[in-house]
Design a protein around this motif. Structure first.
Motif, mmCIF file in Angstrom:
data_model
loop_
_atom_site.group_PDB
_atom_site.id
_atom_site.type_symbol
_atom_site.label_atom_id
_atom_site.label_comp_id
_atom_site.label_asym_id
_atom_site.label_seq_id
_atom_site.Cartn_x
_atom_site.Cartn_y
_atom_site.Cartn_z
ATOM 1 N N ASP A 221 -8.217 61.025 16.868
ATOM 2 C CA ASP A 221 -9.611 60.976 16.432
ATOM 3 C C ASP A 221 -10.537 61.166 17.622
ATOM 4 O O ASP A 221 -10.105 61.156 18.779
ATOM 5 N N GLY A 235 -17.393 54.831 15.030
ATOM 6 C CA GLY A 235 -16.185 54.578 14.241
ATOM 7 C C GLY A 235 -15.229 55.762 14.281
ATOM 8 O O GLY A 235 -14.039 55.618 14.030
ATOM 9 N N PHE A 278 -1.397 50.554 12.532
ATOM 10 C CA PHE A 278 -2.071 51.695 13.179
ATOM 11 C C PHE A 278 -1.932 51.428 14.671
ATOM 12 O O PHE A 278 -2.456 50.450 15.184
ATOM 13 N N ARG A 296 -4.323 48.263 9.566
ATOM 14 C CA ARG A 296 -4.838 49.016 8.416
ATOM 15 C C ARG A 296 -4.787 50.484 8.788
ATOM 16 O O ARG A 296 -4.457 50.819 9.918
ATOM 17 N N GLY A 298 -6.574 54.142 9.660
ATOM 18 C CA GLY A 298 -7.775 54.472 10.439
ATOM 19 C C GLY A 298 -8.795 55.213 9.584
ATOM 20 O O GLY A 298 -8.463 55.797 8.565
ATOM 21 N N ASP A 299 -10.028 55.175 10.030
ATOM 22 C CA ASP A 299 -11.090 55.937 9.398
ATOM 23 C C ASP A 299 -11.825 56.633 10.537
ATOM 24 O O ASP A 299 -12.404 55.943 11.380
ATOM 25 N N GLU A 301 -9.040 58.840 10.375
ATOM 26 C CA GLU A 301 -7.694 59.423 10.419
ATOM 27 C C GLU A 301 -7.055 59.532 9.036
ATOM 28 O O GLU A 301 -6.310 60.482 8.758
#
Ligand code: AMP
Ligand code: GLY
Length: 430
Positions: A221, A235, A278, A296, A298-299, A301
């Motif tokens: 990312d 983020g 993660f 959790r 990814g965001d 990803e």
């Protein structure tokens, strides 16, 4: 058999999860709490206070929910999974996510470091300091070399890590973390660690409470707001999968030295962990080091990893919750996927919401627009957060996927829409 499902979260990650769950033939009623405009097109958004566990219980019983998937870290750290485990009437519900103890792998940097050290998982050398050890922490800076990596121990919305190039900045950071409690309790302890010079990537592992695990497609990312990886952390402004510099030898090292020991550690510690690990990695001269764990997906990803990981997602989540990942059929699809995030002007500092969004008609099957901070108001689509949209595309190569993501993005607009034009920029030379 149809499953009624409750997904917790509201970002692009949760829209991608909703999209995958809705594709399953066994999907019954799908609810997202609180969700966004994207999830509302595929599922029913519900307004429920996710910290009110009793209300969640009542909702699950009323709607005969059989599967709960938790997207973000905060509810996990706050014990949502512990609650479902402890309530007799909820025992039949499959829950995806670790309990609060296991979530400390993300919720406390020191906890994660101790775990890594106990299970010989390669990571940067470190020292931790409590609020009453400010003098010792300042003295420690004088003993080590720049750059200084200073991390608030607790959750600080991605802002708790400072990399200081000089002693003055390092000491100022320590004072604002430990003395001024910049992040409250989260910075009442700090970890100071060795600076690792390398290139970052992320590895996502599904675990099911047994020795089974599945490594999902890897991703990279782009965290900084500015082109060329400059400016403050966000983020995440975009992501690509796979990671072009990852060769077979590196994959093997990641699995052997990091994934296996992490899964073994989770089992040996007796954590209740059925969900996603993660692993944030720094690759230093072809050797992987863990820089962080998150408990959790990814965001952003997820918006490239899930599109490339093909399976029945209800089977997948149920397998995670019931120790049956070894039975899951799955394949990696498409050579590449990329996502480019459109954010509100001013993000990651203050920004305005409520801007009208237009131009989201998708051009072809290779593209998906995932919503992050959006909502609908009287049929109008409005921005409702810092990160607003994720333009995901498939391609034969990272470059062709990126071309499609940018082409799709160019058709969309809202006032102040901002994005990085250089996602994937660094990979030609690596
Ligand atoms: P973290 O929240 O621990 O992932 O840290 C945020 C960012 O800081 C990472 O994505 C890296 O870019 C950087 N970082 C963290 N730890 C280190 C380290 N030991 N050496 C170099 N960079 C680091
Ligand atoms: N993209 C980084 C994260 O989800 O924490």
């Amino acid at each position: 058999m149809k499953h009624n499902i409750l997904l917790i979260g509201s970002g692009g990650r949760e829209h991608a999860m909703t999209w995958r769950i809705a594709q399953s033939e066994s999907c019954g009623s799908l609810f997202v709490a609180p969700g966004n405009a994207g999830t509302s097109a595929l599922a029913t958004n519900i307004e429920i206070d996710i910290n009110n566990h009793q209300a969640l219980k009542e909702f699950c019983l009323t709607h005969t929910i059989s599967l709960v998937v938790v997207g973000p870290e905060q509810p996990l750290v706050d014990g949502i999974v512990d609650y479902f485990k402890s309530e007799n009437e909820l025992q039949h519900i499959a829950v995806v996510g670790p309990d609060s103890k296991a979530s400390q792998l993300e919720g406390s940097k020191e906890f994660a470091k101790e775990f890594m050290s106990k299970y010989s998982i390669p990571t940067a050398a470190y020292q931790s300091f409590e609020a009453d050890q400010l003098e010792e922490a300042l003295a420690y800076i004088d003993q080590i070399q720049a750059p200084y990596v200073i991390k608030a121990d607790g959750l600080a919305a991605g802002k708790g890590v400072v990399i200081a190039d000089d002693t003055e900045t390092a000491k100022g950071t320590l004072i604002s973390f430990l003395k001024d409690k910049q992040f409250g309790e989260a910075s009442s302890k700090v970890v100071i660690e060795e600076f690792l010079k390398g290139i970052e990537m992320s590895c996502f592992v599904a675990v099911d409470g047994t020795e089974n695990y599945i490594i999902l497609p890897r991703a990279k990312d782009y965290k900084r707001i500015g082109e060329g990886d400059t400016g403050p952390n966000t983020g995440g402004m975009g992501a690509i999968s796979p990671v072009p510099f990852e060769n077979e030898a590196l994959s093997k090292k990641i699995e052997e030295t990091i994934v296996k020991s992490t899964v073994k550690g989770i089992l040996s510690e007796g954590y209740h962990y059925r969900g996603f690990v993660f692993i944030g990695l720094m690759i230093v001269e072809q050797n992987p080091f863990v820089i962080e764990y998150n408990v959790r997906m990814g965001d952003p990803e997820t918006q490239v990893v899930f599109p490339r990981f093909e399976t029945d997602y209800i089977d997948f989540f149920n397998a995670i919750a019931s120790g049956k990942l070894n039975e899951l059929k799955h394949v990696e699809i498409h050579e590449a996927a990329t996502t480019v995030i459109a954010v509100s002007k001013g993000y990651p500092q203050s920004y305005e919401k409520g801007k009208t969004i237009v131009g989201l008609a998708v051009i072809d099957d290779d593209r998906i627009v995932f919503h992050a901070g959006t909502k609908t108001d009287n049929e109008k689509l409005l921005s409702n957060g810092g990160r607003v949209l994720a333009f995901t595309s498939y391609g034969q190569s990272i470059q062709s996927a990126l071309d499609k993501s940018y082409e799709q993005l160019s058709k969309a607009s809202f006032e102040g829409m901002t994005f990085r034009k250089d996602i994937g920029f660094d990979l030609e030379t690596e």
